[in-house]
Design a protein around this motif. Structure first.
Motif, PDB file in Angstrom:
ATOM      1  N   SER A  87       0.841  -1.194   0.000  1.00 38.07           N
ATOM      2  CA  SER A  87       0.000   0.000   0.000  1.00 38.07           C
ATOM      3  C   SER A  87       0.875   1.242   0.000  1.00 38.07           C
ATOM      4  CB  SER A  87      -0.909   0.004   1.233  1.00 38.07           C
ATOM      5  OG  SER A  87      -0.130   0.121   2.409  1.00 38.07           O
ATOM      6  N   LYS A  88       0.283   2.389  -0.368  1.00 43.87           N
ATOM      7  CA  LYS A  88       1.009   3.638  -0.355  1.00 43.87           C
ATOM      8  C   LYS A  88       1.021   4.286   1.022  1.00 43.87           C
ATOM      9  CE  LYS A  88       0.113   4.817  -5.194  1.00 43.87           C
ATOM     10  NZ  LYS A  88      -0.462   5.833  -6.119  1.00 43.87           N
ATOM     11  N   VAL A  89       0.147   3.816   1.906  1.00 42.36           N
ATOM     12  CA  VAL A  89       0.024   4.423   3.231  1.00 42.36           C
ATOM     13  C   VAL A  89       0.216   3.344   4.289  1.00 42.36           C
ATOM     14  CG1 VAL A  89      -1.508   6.242   2.432  1.00 42.36           C
ATOM     15  CG2 VAL A  89      -2.481   4.083   3.237  1.00 42.36           C
ATOM     16  N   THR A  90       0.556   3.775   5.474  1.00 39.86           N
ATOM     17  CA  THR A  90       0.687   2.870   6.608  1.00 39.86           C
ATOM     18  C   THR A  90      -0.678   2.686   7.265  1.00 39.86           C
ATOM     19  OG1 THR A  90       2.946   3.602   6.993  1.00 39.86           O
ATOM     20  CG2 THR A  90       1.832   2.497   8.817  1.00 39.86           C
ATOM     21  N   GLY A  91      -1.041   1.449   7.542  1.00 34.36           N
ATOM     22  CA  GLY A  91      -2.339   1.198   8.157  1.00 34.36           C
ATOM     23  C   GLY A  91      -2.517  -0.266   8.485  1.00 34.36           C
ATOM     24  N   LYS A  92      -3.668  -0.569   9.045  1.00 37.44           N
ATOM     25  CA  LYS A  92      -3.986  -1.947   9.436  1.00 37.44           C
ATOM     26  C   LYS A  92      -4.756  -2.636   8.321  1.00 37.44           C
ATOM     27  CE  LYS A  92      -7.213  -2.700  12.463  1.00 37.44           C
ATOM     28  NZ  LYS A  92      -7.953  -2.760  13.744  1.00 37.44           N
ATOM     29  N   VAL A  93      -4.355  -3.845   8.002  1.00 34.03           N
ATOM     30  CA  VAL A  93      -5.005  -4.618   6.953  1.00 34.03           C
ATOM     31  C   VAL A  93      -6.358  -5.108   7.474  1.00 34.03           C
ATOM     32  CG1 VAL A  93      -4.817  -6.618   5.437  1.00 34.03           C
ATOM     33  CG2 VAL A  93      -2.765  -5.334   6.053  1.00 34.03           C
ATOM     34  N   VAL A  94      -7.400  -4.842   6.718  1.00 33.35           N
ATOM     35  CA  VAL A  94      -8.737  -5.300   7.115  1.00 33.35           C
ATOM     36  C   VAL A  94      -9.263  -6.395   6.203  1.00 33.35           C
ATOM     37  CG1 VAL A  94      -9.327  -3.112   8.203  1.00 33.35           C
ATOM     38  CG2 VAL A  94      -9.824  -3.442   5.784  1.00 33.35           C
ATOM     39  N   GLU A  95      -8.673  -6.529   5.002  1.00 33.98           N
ATOM     40  CA  GLU A  95      -9.159  -7.554   4.072  1.00 33.98           C
ATOM     41  C   GLU A  95      -8.039  -7.918   3.110  1.00 33.98           C
ATOM     42  OE1 GLU A  95     -13.064  -8.378   1.223  1.00 33.98           O
ATOM     43  OE2 GLU A  95     -12.479  -6.333   1.741  1.00 33.98           O
ATOM     44  N   ILE A 226       0.719  -2.697   8.002  1.00 32.55           N
ATOM     45  CA  ILE A 226       1.506  -2.714   6.780  1.00 32.55           C
ATOM     46  C   ILE A 226       1.982  -1.300   6.494  1.00 32.55           C
ATOM     47  CG2 ILE A 226      -0.483  -2.338   5.268  1.00 32.55           C
ATOM     48  CD1 ILE A 226       0.891  -4.185   3.243  1.00 32.55           C
ATOM     49  N   SER A 227       3.202  -1.208   5.968  1.00 30.70           N
ATOM     50  CA  SER A 227       3.793   0.087   5.689  1.00 30.70           C
ATOM     51  C   SER A 227       4.624  -0.016   4.428  1.00 30.70           C
ATOM     52  CB  SER A 227       4.667   0.550   6.862  1.00 30.70           C
ATOM     53  OG  SER A 227       5.364   1.740   6.532  1.00 30.70           O
ATOM     54  N   PRO A 228       4.604   1.012   3.569  1.00 30.15           N
ATOM     55  CA  PRO A 228       5.453   0.977   2.373  1.00 30.15           C
ATOM     56  C   PRO A 228       6.930   1.029   2.702  1.00 30.15           C
ATOM     57  CG  PRO A 228       4.423   3.123   2.606  1.00 30.15           C
ATOM     58  CD  PRO A 228       3.792   2.231   3.640  1.00 30.15           C
ATOM     59  N   LEU A 229       7.281   1.501   3.906  1.00 29.28           N
ATOM     60  CA  LEU A 229       8.664   1.548   4.362  1.00 29.28           C
ATOM     61  C   LEU A 229       8.806   0.667   5.589  1.00 29.28           C
ATOM     62  CD1 LEU A 229       9.334   5.376   4.077  1.00 29.28           C
ATOM     63  CD2 LEU A 229       9.906   3.612   2.416  1.00 29.28           C
ATOM     64  N   SER A 230       9.992   0.125   5.804  1.00 31.63           N
ATOM     65  CA  SER A 230      10.223  -0.721   6.958  1.00 31.63           C
ATOM     66  C   SER A 230      10.118   0.102   8.233  1.00 31.63           C
ATOM     67  CB  SER A 230      11.604  -1.385   6.868  1.00 31.63           C
ATOM     68  OG  SER A 230      11.857  -2.157   8.015  1.00 31.63           O
ATOM     69  N   ALA A 234       8.794  -6.220  14.155  1.00 33.39           N
ATOM     70  CA  ALA A 234       8.450  -7.515  13.584  1.00 33.39           C
ATOM     71  C   ALA A 234       6.978  -7.592  13.223  1.00 33.39           C
ATOM     72  CB  ALA A 234       8.806  -8.633  14.584  1.00 33.39           C
ATOM     73  N   GLY A 235       6.147  -6.749  13.813  1.00 35.09           N
ATOM     74  CA  GLY A 235       4.721  -6.813  13.541  1.00 35.09           C
ATOM     75  C   GLY A 235       4.276  -5.974  12.369  1.00 35.09           C
ATOM     76  N   THR A 236       5.167  -5.290  11.687  1.00 36.14           N
ATOM     77  CA  THR A 236       4.813  -4.430  10.553  1.00 36.14           C
ATOM     78  C   THR A 236       5.325  -5.040   9.265  1.00 36.14           C
ATOM     79  OG1 THR A 236       4.921  -2.470  11.968  1.00 36.14           O
ATOM     80  CG2 THR A 236       4.979  -2.127   9.582  1.00 36.14           C
ATOM     81  N   ARG A 237       4.414  -5.279   8.321  1.00 35.38           N
ATOM     82  CA  ARG A 237       4.781  -5.840   7.029  1.00 35.38           C
ATOM     83  C   ARG A 237       5.097  -4.714   6.043  1.00 35.38           C
ATOM     84  NH1 ARG A 237       5.539 -11.382   7.616  1.00 35.38           N
ATOM     85  NH2 ARG A 237       3.880 -12.252   8.908  1.00 35.38           N
ATOM     86  N   THR A 238       5.923  -5.048   5.069  1.00 30.76           N
ATOM     87  CA  THR A 238       6.231  -4.067   4.026  1.00 30.76           C
ATOM     88  C   THR A 238       5.553  -4.405   2.715  1.00 30.76           C
ATOM     89  OG1 THR A 238       8.236  -5.312   3.480  1.00 30.76           O
ATOM     90  CG2 THR A 238       8.454  -3.484   5.037  1.00 30.76           C
ATOM     91  N   GLY A 239       4.829  -5.497   2.644  1.00 30.60           N
ATOM     92  CA  GLY A 239       4.143  -5.858   1.412  1.00 30.60           C
ATOM     93  C   GLY A 239       3.016  -6.822   1.669  1.00 30.60           C
ATOM     94  N   ILE A 240       2.016  -6.786   0.778  1.00 34.36           N
ATOM     95  CA  ILE A 240       0.891  -7.721   0.859  1.00 34.36           C
ATOM     96  C   ILE A 240       1.288  -9.072   0.270  1.00 34.36           C
ATOM     97  CG2 ILE A 240      -1.441  -8.164   0.045  1.00 34.36           C
ATOM     98  CD1 ILE A 240      -1.404  -6.094   2.177  1.00 34.36           C
ATOM     99  N   GLY A 241       1.981  -9.055  -0.847  1.00 35.26           N
ATOM    100  CA  GLY A 241       2.379 -10.287  -1.516  1.00 35.26           C
ATOM    101  C   GLY A 241       3.285  -9.984  -2.689  1.00 35.26           C
TER     102      GLY A 241
END
Length: 407
Positions: A87-95, A226-230, A234-241
């Protein structure tokens, strides 16, 4: 007494006439000699050494369409076009709407991020736009009244009923409202741009596929950040897939720099995947990367598939045989013969083969090798084509040795 003496004399043993007897070691030696003689006789009865069993293959002349390999190299299948979708923004994945192995199209929704804050920011921007438009309406009404007042003041001043100062005041009031009108219009433009920015921020909470391809890795689950930047946690992802364009698959081969002169762009090649060693895939050299790896003394070569297949997957090991350019040699007669690789015992740049004569004896012959692969080799000298070659345990092969053909 005389009779007794005579009897005793008859019973006496004459030691002088006894023959010397052999010692124990001589008896053992004699027994060993007898056993060796029996073993030799048994070997003679059985018919001697058993001839080794072999299978035969035939050396064939290179046809007009045959193309020998000039170089073999190993590499890997890589995707020229792949992306870690985020994603382009940092946030919580809901789906999350993706799974490994699923094909997606360009623009397809892959995941959604919590958009509560983005919705609130958009509502605020829309309210600011509405306020700016209301302010514009107020200024427009005031300006219209000021213009009417200016008109009356000017008429009265012309009739000398009002002073010049009153006219100047009415003119300044109208000019000030006209400036406020321009400011109100600019404020509306700023508010409209703010709404556009917030709408895009809201759209950024929806993760879409940048191009058509296949999902190979699924990284995030609903509820994770999830965040576009690291973010360093450990709980923050940088990509969906990870998304791979299967139409962009090609081969990357590291060729020893000593043999890079044998490879040119557009050259034909044949690839065999380690997973499917009997499947030969026609390929073409795309490019030779114009730089060398100092640590490995290799040059990277890009090889493209001439046909696509679902069995070809990224990161697969592959072996590539670079062929002679038949377009350059179409007017030359074919040279040498083609021999199955298992019939040749390689020795440096040459090799040794064993011909099977009509009487089933072997003939050792040295040959000069050209290119080839794991299945077939090109022999440039030593064979003319049509010879029967032995395949088996080379350690048992000698010139003139009798062999037996396997059924």
């Amino acid at each position: 007494m005389t009779d007794k003496s005579a009897l005793l004399e008859q019973l006496r043993i004459d030691h002088s006439a006894r023959a010397p007897q052999p010692g124990p070691w001589k008896r053992w030696l004699a027994a060993g000699a007898v056993l060796l003689a029996l073993a030799a006789a048994a070997a003679a009865i059985l018919g001697g050494e058993k001839p080794p069993e072999v299978t035969t293959v035939t050396a064939r002349a290179a046809g007009p369409g045959a193309s020998a390999s000039v170089l073999d190299a190993s590499g890997y299948v890589v995707a020229r076009r792949q992306a870690t979708v985020s994603s382009k923004v940092t946030g919580k994945v809901v789906e999350v709407l993706l799974e490994e192995g699923r094909r997606v199209e360009a623009g397809q929704v892959l995941a959604r991020i919590d958009d509560v804050n983005a919705q609130a920011q958009l509502a605020l921007a829309q309210s600011q736009l509405a306020a700016a438009r209301s302010q514009l309406t107020t200024v427009q009404v005031q300006l219209a009244e000021a213009d009417r007042q200016l008109l009356r003041t000017r008429e009265l001043a012309q009739r000398k009923l009002l002073s010049q100062q009153a006219l100047d005041t009415a003119q300044a009031n109208a000019d000030g409202l006209r400036a406020q009108l321009d400011t109100a219009k600019q404020n509306i433009g700023v508010a409209e741009r703010g709404v556009t920015v917030q709408q895009r921020a809201l759209e950024d909470t929806v993760v879409r596929a940048p191009f058509a391809g296949v999902i190979t890795v699924k990284n995030a689950q609903p509820g994770e950040m999830i965040s576009p930047l690291s973010a360093g946690g450990a709980g923050t992802r940088t990509g969906i897939g990870t998304l791979v364009d299967m139409e962009s698959l090609e081969i990357e081969v590291d060729v020893n720099e000593n043999f890079i002169n044998r490879v040119q762009p557009g050259q034909p090649a044949a690839a065999r995947l380690n997973a499917y060693p009997d499947w030969e895939i026609p390929c073409t050299v795309i490019a030779v990367i114009p730089t060398a790896d100092r640590s490995k003394a290799t040059v990277k070569v890009r090889v493209g598939f001439q046909q696509k297949d679902p069995r070809i997957l990224p990161e697969m090991g592959v072996r590539v045989a670079f062929r002679e350019n038949t377009a350059e040699k179409k007017d030359q007669p074919p040279q040498g013969v083609l021999v199955p690789a298992q019939a040749v015992q390689k020795q440096g740049d040459g090799g040794v083969v064993f011909l099977v004569r009509e009487d089933l004896t072997l003939e050792r012959r040295a040959v000069k090798l050209g290119g080839g692969d794991d299945r077939e080799l090109s022999v440039l000298g030593g064979l003319s084509g049509g010879e029967r070659l032995a395949v088996g345990d080379f350690a048992q092969f000698t010139d003139g040795k009798k062999v037996k053909l396997k059924e």
